[in-house]
Design a protein around this motif. Structure first.
Motif, PDB file in Angstrom:
ATOM      1  N   GLY A 160       0.099  -1.226  -8.355  1.00 40.52           N
ATOM      2  CA  GLY A 160      -0.705  -0.191  -8.870  1.00 40.52           C
ATOM      3  C   GLY A 160      -1.561   0.397  -8.137  1.00 40.52           C
ATOM      4  N   HIS A 161      -2.299  -0.416  -6.951  1.00 35.67           N
ATOM      5  CA  HIS A 161      -3.049   0.098  -6.098  1.00 35.67           C
ATOM      6  C   HIS A 161      -2.369   0.520  -5.092  1.00 35.67           C
ATOM      7  N   SER A 162      -2.976   1.678  -4.187  1.00 36.69           N
ATOM      8  CA  SER A 162      -2.479   2.154  -3.029  1.00 36.69           C
ATOM      9  C   SER A 162      -3.271   1.708  -1.685  1.00 36.69           C
ATOM     10  N   LEU A 163      -2.700   1.825  -0.457  1.00 34.98           N
ATOM     11  CA  LEU A 163      -3.064   1.111   0.520  1.00 34.98           C
ATOM     12  C   LEU A 163      -4.510   1.934   0.772  1.00 34.98           C
ATOM     13  N   VAL A 177       1.949  -3.294   7.985  1.00 34.06           N
ATOM     14  CA  VAL A 177       2.650  -2.482   8.969  1.00 34.06           C
ATOM     15  C   VAL A 177       3.983  -2.003   8.490  1.00 34.06           C
ATOM     16  N   ALA A 178       4.392  -2.664   7.266  1.00 30.54           N
ATOM     17  CA  ALA A 178       5.684  -2.258   6.664  1.00 30.54           C
ATOM     18  C   ALA A 178       5.577  -2.935   5.110  1.00 30.54           C
ATOM     19  N   ILE A 179       6.266  -2.404   4.345  1.00 32.91           N
ATOM     20  CA  ILE A 179       6.844  -2.850   3.053  1.00 32.91           C
ATOM     21  C   ILE A 179       8.059  -3.166   2.752  1.00 32.91           C
ATOM     22  N   PRO A 189       4.104   2.849   5.527  1.00 33.05           N
ATOM     23  CA  PRO A 189       4.187   3.233   4.253  1.00 33.05           C
ATOM     24  C   PRO A 189       3.182   4.143   4.232  1.00 33.05           C
ATOM     25  N   PRO A 190       3.372   4.995   3.267  1.00 36.00           N
ATOM     26  CA  PRO A 190       2.497   6.263   2.768  1.00 36.00           C
ATOM     27  C   PRO A 190       1.095   5.727   2.028  1.00 36.00           C
ATOM     28  N   ALA A 191       0.103   5.978   2.738  1.00 37.56           N
ATOM     29  CA  ALA A 191      -1.218   5.403   2.087  1.00 37.56           C
ATOM     30  C   ALA A 191      -1.543   5.613   0.802  1.00 37.56           C
ATOM     31  N   GLU A 192      -1.198   6.891   0.286  1.00 37.12           N
ATOM     32  CA  GLU A 192      -1.318   7.371  -1.163  1.00 37.12           C
ATOM     33  C   GLU A 192      -0.441   6.677  -2.266  1.00 37.12           C
ATOM     34  N   ALA A 193       0.693   6.257  -1.752  1.00 32.26           N
ATOM     35  CA  ALA A 193       1.708   5.510  -2.656  1.00 32.26           C
ATOM     36  C   ALA A 193       1.201   4.154  -3.556  1.00 32.26           C
TER      37      ALA A 193
END
Length: 219
Positions: A160-163, A177-179, A189-193
């Protein structure tokens, strides 16, 4: 042109490298002083030879100087490993990877010019130890004595938390570096997702920073 490899020593480690290179379509010269081992790979290797690789004349006759990359995977005979590596260097092999039995062996190999030294037993032991100790770390790859790449499972504390929320680079000095999400790998990965439970974070950083992140954030 296909890259040419030679694998010297066809035990478990060398044999697995030989098989994998062949499956990837590479040309492989398989070498061992044990006839039975050579016969095992003769049917699948590009070429196979029974040879004492501590003899310079033998290596020259095999055309070893024309090979792009030689992997020395000799088992417990440290003297043969060192002698073989030294000869390969002297005859002008472009790139040499050598399996080391211990740290002293590795130091000698580096001094005589091995381009890359690997410690398969030690490295696998470390990976297994990290997996056993931490329920969050799924895999571990050592980049140096101080830096690693690890796979960390997203638990209920992270889901539920974003980067952006986590801000791990500023707070912990590490980089995601990846998910991995199922079969998909999301690079940069998009920081806000928001992260999802079951996601796997591929994290790179100093071991001390990764450990700090795991203890403080993952519990």
């Amino acid at each position: 042109m296909k890259k040419q490899f030679a694998v010297i020593g066809l035990g478990r480690f060398g044999g697995s490298i030989c098989t994998e290179l062949l499956e990837q379509g590479m040309e492989v010269l398989a070498i061992d002083k044990d006839e039975e081992r050579v016969n095992e790979y003769a049917a699948i290797a590009t070429h196979a030879a029974i040879a004492d690789t501590t003899d310079e004349a033998v290596l020259k006759n095999l055309g070893i100087r024309n090979i792009d990359h030689v992997i020395v995977a000799i088992g417990d005979d440290i003297q043969s490993s060192i002698l073989t590596t030294l000869i390969l260097k002297e005859v002008g092999v472009h790139y040499i990877t050598v399996k080391a039995q211990n740290d002293h062996h590795a130091k000698v190999l580096q001094k005589i010019g091995a381009d890359h030294v690997v410690h398969p037993e030690r490295d696998m032991g470390r990976r297994i130890a990290h997996y056993i100790v931490s329920k969050n770390i799924l895999d571990y790859l050592e980049l140096s004595d101080e830096y690693s790449i690890v796979e960390i499972k997203v638990n209920e504390l992270l889901a539920g938390h974003s980067l952006i929320d986590l801000d791990v680079r500023a707070r912990y000095g590490i980089n995601i570096v990846a998910i991995k999400r199922g079969r998909e790998i999301i690079v940069t990965p998009p920081a806000e997702a928001p992260l999802q439970s079951g996601d796997i974070l591929i994290v790179i950083g100093a071991d001390t920073d990764i450990n700090r992140f795991e203890k403080k954030v993952l519990g």
